[in-house]
Design a protein around this motif. Structure first.
Motif, PDB file in Angstrom:
ATOM      1  N   ALA A 162     113.262  33.646 -30.431  1.00  0.00           N
ATOM      2  CA  ALA A 162     113.815  33.443 -29.088  1.00  0.00           C
ATOM      3  C   ALA A 162     113.659  31.982 -28.702  1.00  0.00           C
ATOM      4  O   ALA A 162     112.757  31.286 -29.172  1.00  0.00           O
ATOM      5  CB  ALA A 162     113.102  34.342 -28.080  1.00  0.00           C
ATOM      6  N   ASP A 163     114.569  31.520 -27.834  1.00  0.00           N
ATOM      7  CA  ASP A 163     114.468  30.157 -27.315  1.00  0.00           C
ATOM      8  C   ASP A 163     113.758  30.125 -25.966  1.00  0.00           C
ATOM      9  O   ASP A 163     113.193  29.107 -25.589  1.00  0.00           O
ATOM     10  CB  ASP A 163     115.872  29.552 -27.178  1.00  0.00           C
TER      11      ASP A 163
ATOM     12  N   GLY B  62     121.109  29.996 -25.271  1.00  0.00           N
ATOM     13  CA  GLY B  62     120.567  30.448 -26.542  1.00  0.00           C
ATOM     14  C   GLY B  62     120.031  31.863 -26.430  1.00  0.00           C
ATOM     15  O   GLY B  62     120.533  32.677 -25.651  1.00  0.00           O
ATOM     16  N   ARG B  63     118.965  32.146 -27.194  1.00  0.00           N
ATOM     17  CA  ARG B  63     118.411  33.508 -27.226  1.00  0.00           C
ATOM     18  C   ARG B  63     117.317  33.623 -26.166  1.00  0.00           C
ATOM     19  O   ARG B  63     116.315  32.902 -26.226  1.00  0.00           O
ATOM     20  CB  ARG B  63     117.841  33.811 -28.611  1.00  0.00           C
TER      21      ARG B  63
ATOM     22  N   GLU C  69     122.272  34.723 -24.950  1.00  0.00           N
ATOM     23  CA  GLU C  69     122.223  35.957 -25.747  1.00  0.00           C
ATOM     24  C   GLU C  69     120.940  36.668 -25.307  1.00  0.00           C
ATOM     25  O   GLU C  69     119.841  36.197 -25.610  1.00  0.00           O
ATOM     26  CB  GLU C  69     122.113  35.535 -27.214  1.00  0.00           C
TER      27      GLU C  69
ATOM     28  N   ARG D 159     121.118  43.290 -25.052  1.00  0.00           N
ATOM     29  CA  ARG D 159     120.444  44.289 -25.886  1.00  0.00           C
ATOM     30  C   ARG D 159     119.286  44.887 -25.090  1.00  0.00           C
ATOM     31  O   ARG D 159     118.433  44.163 -24.561  1.00  0.00           O
ATOM     32  CB  ARG D 159     119.925  43.623 -27.156  1.00  0.00           C
TER      33      ARG D 159
END
Ligand code: ADP
Ligand code: SF4
Length: 672
Positions: free
Chosen positions: A612-613, A523-524, A549, A582
């Motif tokens: 965010a996760d 996930g993030r 991500e 990023r």
């Protein structure tokens, strides 16, 4: 004179011990220490000479200097350099040549005028180059002036005079330098720096004129007794703006083919030449430099972080190189050639390609090596890279912790003849080295552990125990007279970076220890790095490769600042960008509640909130010093147990680089 081939030499490696004629001199074998910096140069000439002597003693057939300034009008302070600008410089450089000769090796001197790189901060001379350009790599907004014809004549006179001084000092090989984007000859060659309208500008033949003249002058001045080498970068990775191995780089080799007595070829700039194991494997220069031997009849030396004698012999047999060049492998193991000669390749202390040595050069301090803790201590402390003094006491030693500090202490104490027991809580040895070597691109770092385990297996006085977590009680009851605690450190799971700030974090936090232990959050994921070393970028890379991500954030204005010193920063950030990571710089962690990360700009203005996760925190490390503290709190119990000393070394004392831990283990053993 060092003996080379022995009855024990592996016949497949015998080719490495052929003598090689280089102009008027002959290298006794094919092991060639190419010029490399030391971080101190003429600030500590005795130490530098002792280090070079050790390489000659270890069997390197040629040992070269670092760059030698030919005039105070082209000096690179604060970077240290050697000097040959005056006759009074001769005795200082002669010492190195003398010491190298004592062991049968040739000595090479790398003369250099650094052109647009020479900022002349000390001499305050106006810098010069082919055309008026900003200085290369200088942060100050200062330009060089374009050299006129009288400047070029003066440069040639200075170079010739320096060559004569090199000869007078006893050097066998004298270099003309046109590499790494650091020399005036390479600046003249490069279209991007040279827009002259005279015979030194325009077509390649004109741009190469200064280089040809320097070679001819040097041959004329010293070529009767000295070989003249050209250090030349065949590829700059700049496309049409620079030299390429299938374009102008090759054209230059064809134009000058048999003018130098030796081609020392490599890649430019320095970050391309000295790539780390994270980005390039052994022999990585071959595809770019292999054409050179087809173009010239003169011997060719090249580099590629060679540590395997099989690879080296293959380079010779396949006609890629005549001489095996090495800077870093000779730093990690000054005795590499003699080990090959002796049929003991498994004893080679292989360079791990971490560039900690370069980080020292870039910080103007003596080069240090992760693998070789004796580097630059040969003269200062009389540390020999292979020999330890015999023990002075009968002490039996218990070492707790088998990371780099504990393993090096065990090896060096064992070599001194002590009876040593090493216990580690884990099922595998190596501590942080084993963990970090599991990260993308770092498998070669496992050599820090593997070399030591290989050597320890040869010592009957050292016993290793795995899965043995030791308590203070265990230590007191063990029966050793001296105890060494090397229990390492853990990554902190609360925000505390260089600024020491704490913030409200209520969500779950992952640390590098979790990721190195196998956690791959999906996930993030925000990786927040307030440490600024290499681990943050490796977290981002590992997680992106695992499918997350990733946002890689740092309070610093540039990511992974330390990696600028190891010449990796740009490569690392390019790789992360290619993986879709990023990059957010200049943002400190302001909060994390399990669903949202809050980042505060260090420049003021708007903060940044992102869903965010997971949060991976790269802050600092907490020394694992509980065992040491417990033992040291009981001096009477220690005395009763017959324990005369408890030493803490490595990360459990002060977390640092692996190089620091290895050094700590080694220094402790020397001091016993
Ligand atoms: P350094 O870099 O200082 O060598 P590391 O973190 O790499 O430190 O290694 C420390 C090692 O110490 C780890 O392998 C860990 O398992 C071990 N260790 C820590 N505490 C104990 C203990 N109480 N008993 C045995 N081993 C321990
Ligand atoms: Fe190799 Fe690292 Fe040692 Fe440099 S510091 S010589 S790269 S092991």
């Amino acid at each position: 004179m060092t003996a080379f081939l022995t009855p024990r030499t592996d016949p497949r490696h015998a080719v490495l011990f052929d003598p090689v004629k280089i102009g008027p001199v002959t290298a006794p074998n094919r092991f060639y220490q190419v010029p490399h910096c030391t971080g101190v140069a003429d600030r500590a000439p005795t130490d530098v000479a002792a280090m070079r002597e050790m390489k000659a003693l270890g069997g390197w057939g040629v040992v070269c200097t670092e760059n030698i300034e030919i005039s105070a009008d082209a000096e690179i302070s604060p970077y240290p350099a050697l000097r040959f600008g005056a006759d009074s410089d001769i005795p200082r450089q002669a010492r190195m040549a003398d010491l190298v000769h004592r062991h049968g090796a040739l000595a090479g001197a790398e003369l250099a005028h650094m052109g647009l790189y020479a900022a002349n901060r000390t001499s305050r001379a106006v810098s010069v180059g082919p055309s008026s350009r900003l200085l290369i790599e200088a942060v100050e907004p200062v330009q060089a002036r374009a050299m006129d014809l009288s400047d070029i004549r003066a440069l040639r006179r200075d170079h010739r005079a320096a060559a004569l001084r090199a000869k007078a000092a006893g050097f066998d090989i004298v270099y003309v330098y046109a590499s790494h984007n650091l020399s005036v000859a390479s600046h003249f060659l490069a279209r991007r720096f040279n827009d002259r309208g005279d015979i030194y500008g325009g077509c390649l033949e004109n741009r190469a004129r200064l280089l040809r003249e320097l070679l001819e002058d040097t041959k004329d001045a010293v070529g009767d007794t000295c070989a003249v080498a050209l250090r030349f970068a065949v590829e700059e990775f700049l496309g049409a703006d620079g030299l390429t191995h299938d374009g102008e780089g090759r054209d230059v080799v064809e134009m000058l083919a048999d003018l130098p007595d030796l081609w020392d070829v490599n890649l430019s700039d320095w970050s391309n030449d000295s790539q780390t194991s994270r980005f390039a494997s052994e022999g990585y220069q071959e595809e770019f430099i292999r054409f050179v031997k087809q173009v010239t009849g003169k011997p060719v030396v090249g580099v590629g972080r060679f540590t395997s004698p099989d690879t080296m012999a293959s380079q010779i047999r396949r006609g890629v190189l005549d001489l095996i060049g090495a800077a870093r492998p000779s730093i990690a193991d000054p005795f590499l050639p003699l080990k090959v000669a002796d049929g003991r390749s498994e004893d080679i202390r292989e360079c791990i390609g971490c560039n900690i040595c370069l980080s020292c050069e870039n910080s103007f301090v003596p080069i240090r090596c992760t693998q070789n803790p004796t580097m630059m201590e040969e003269g200062r402390n009389l540390w020999h890279p292979e020999l330890m003094p015999a023990r002075r006491t009968e002490d039996a030693v218990l070492i707790i912790g088998g990371g780099p500090a504990g393993l090096e202490a065990a090896l060096s104490l064992g070599r001194r003849g002590h009876v040593v027991t090493l216990a580690d809580a884990r099922e595998v040895l190596g501590g942080r080295v084993t963990l970090e070597a599991s990260l993308p691109g770092l498998s070669a770092w496992g050599r820090v552990r593997d070399y030591r385990l290989g050597q320890l297996a040869k010592l009957t006085s050292v016993s290793l125990y795995l899965a043995s977590r030791m308590t203070a009680e265990d230590v007191l009851g063990f029966g050793a007279s001296r105890v060494v605690i090397a229990t390492g450190a853990q990554w902190r799971n609360v925000p505390m970076g260089r600024d020491g700030g704490r913030v409200a974090v209520t969500g779950p936090v992952l640390t590098p220890d979790d990721v190195m232990g196998g956690a791959r959050p999906k996930g993030r994921v925000v990786v927040h790095d307030s440490e600024g070393g290499y681990i943050g970028s490796l977290m981002a890379e590992a997680l992106a490769l695992g499918g997350a991500e990733v946002v890689f954030a740092t309070p610093a204005l540039t990511h992974a600042a330390f990696l600028a010193l190891t010449l990796e920063q740009v490569r690392v950030l390019r790789r992360l960008t290619a993986l879709g990571v990023r990059l957010v710089a200049g943002h400190d962690l302001a909060g994390w509640d399990g669903a949202e990360v809050r980042l505060a700009s260090v420049l003021g203005g708007g903060d940044m909130n992102m869903g965010a996760d997971h949060l991976v925190l790269v802050a600092d490390r907490v020394p694992d010093d509980a065992l040491a503290t417990a033992l040291l709190a009981e001096p009477e119990a220690l005395a009763l147990a017959g324990i005369t000393s408890v030493d803490r070394i490595g990360d459990c004392l002060a977390p640092g680089l692996i190089a620091h831990a290895v050094y700590a283990g080694h220094r402790l053993a020397r001091g016993f």
